[in-house]
Design an enzyme around this catalytic site. Structure first.
Site, short mmCIF file in Angstrom:
data_model
loop_
_atom_site.label_atom_id
_atom_site.label_comp_id
_atom_site.label_asym_id
_atom_site.label_seq_id
_atom_site.Cartn_x
_atom_site.Cartn_y
_atom_site.Cartn_z
N GLU A 114 0.84 -1.20 0.00
CA GLU A 114 0.00 0.00 0.00
C GLU A 114 0.88 1.26 0.00
OE1 GLU A 114 -3.98 -1.37 2.40
OE2 GLU A 114 -2.10 -1.33 3.53
N GLU A 134 -3.11 -10.02 4.20
CA GLU A 134 -3.97 -9.68 5.33
C GLU A 134 -5.02 -10.75 5.66
OE1 GLU A 134 -2.58 -5.59 3.88
OE2 GLU A 134 -3.00 -7.56 3.03
#
Length: 259
Positions: A114, A134
């Site tokens: 990210e 994640e």
């Protein structure tokens, strides 16, 4: 006083932003997010800077969020103090007025990807692994992994990493448009400097405005980009000069529609 974990160095028109927590693979905690936000302000305030480079110290680009920093948070604190705050900081990075080149010198996983995605250009070393692990931890991306990444790289690439748990090599990431250039181990920073020099040699005003226009076309931060472009245009008009002069002179403005 503790050493800063987000370091800035300036070399002419190029700013280098280095995430410097190598003992933790450059994983972020709250204080580092605050440092990154402040670094964005400092770099943007330097009018000599035309392009910025983002990299990590040591063998990792960034391992993302430090699990120990958020694992003990209550749900409300996690959602607001961690996820929403981190999202705002990464948005700040992505919307720097100048282009940002990421020198991905090590693995970029989860929040590390990210972070890299906030850059305009990504140069990755050949040994780098890229992914969104994640869901394997029972959580979801929180710092734009399902938003900016989809807009910039396409939904299917994100599905493969997030739903399928695929960890990509630098070459695979390049084939999907996630990485723009793959270089040999140990050369990402030099390659990023060379690319940054190319950007810095171009017209700075045109480059800044082009970045805003691309953001609008890509559906990113449309409101701020449009207002910035409009304000830049209006700031150069004769009408604005007349409006300010009339205000300070306490008289009615005599606008002539002067661009």
């Amino acid at each position: 006083m503790a050493e800063p974990r987000i370091r800035i160095t300036i070399d002419g028109a190029i700013a280098m932003i280095t995430v410097a927590r190598p003992e933790k693979l450059n994983a972020f905690d709250i204080d580092m997010l605050k440092e990154l936000s402040a670094a964005c302000d400092d770099v943007e305030a330097n009018t000599a800077v035309r392009v910025a480079i983002l990299t990590g110290e040591g063998k990792a680009f960034s391992a993302g969020g430090d699990i120990r920093a958020w694992a003990g948070m209550e749900a409300n604190e996690f959602g607001h103090a961690w996820v929403r705050f981190g999202h705002r900081v990464f948005e700040r990075l992505a919307t720097l007025r100048m282009p940002l080149v990421a020198a991905v010198n090590g693995h970029a996983l989860g929040g590390g990807l990210e972070l890299a995605a906030a850059a305009d250009i990504r140069i990755a070393e050949t040994q780098v692994k890229i992914g969104l692990p994640e869901a394997g931890l029972g959580m979801v991306p929180g710092w734009s992994g399902t938003q900016r990444l989809v807009k910039r790289f396409g939904a299917q690439a994100v599905r493969r990493m997030l739903l399928g748990g695929e960890v990509l090599t630098a070459e695979q990431a390049a084939a999907l448009g996630i990485v723009d250039q793959v270089v040999e181990t140990g050369t990402a920073v030099d390659a990023a400097k060379a690319y940054a020099a190319r950007i810095a040699a171009r017209g700075p005003a045109a480059t800044e405005i082009s970045k805003l226009m691309i953001s609008v076309a890509n559906g990113e931060d449309n409101g701020a980009a449009v207002e910035a472009l409009g304000s830049i245009l209006v700031a150069k008009t004769g009408d604005l000069k007349e409006g300010v002069a009339a205000f300070t002179g306490k008289r009615p403005a005599d606008f002539k529609g002067e661009w």
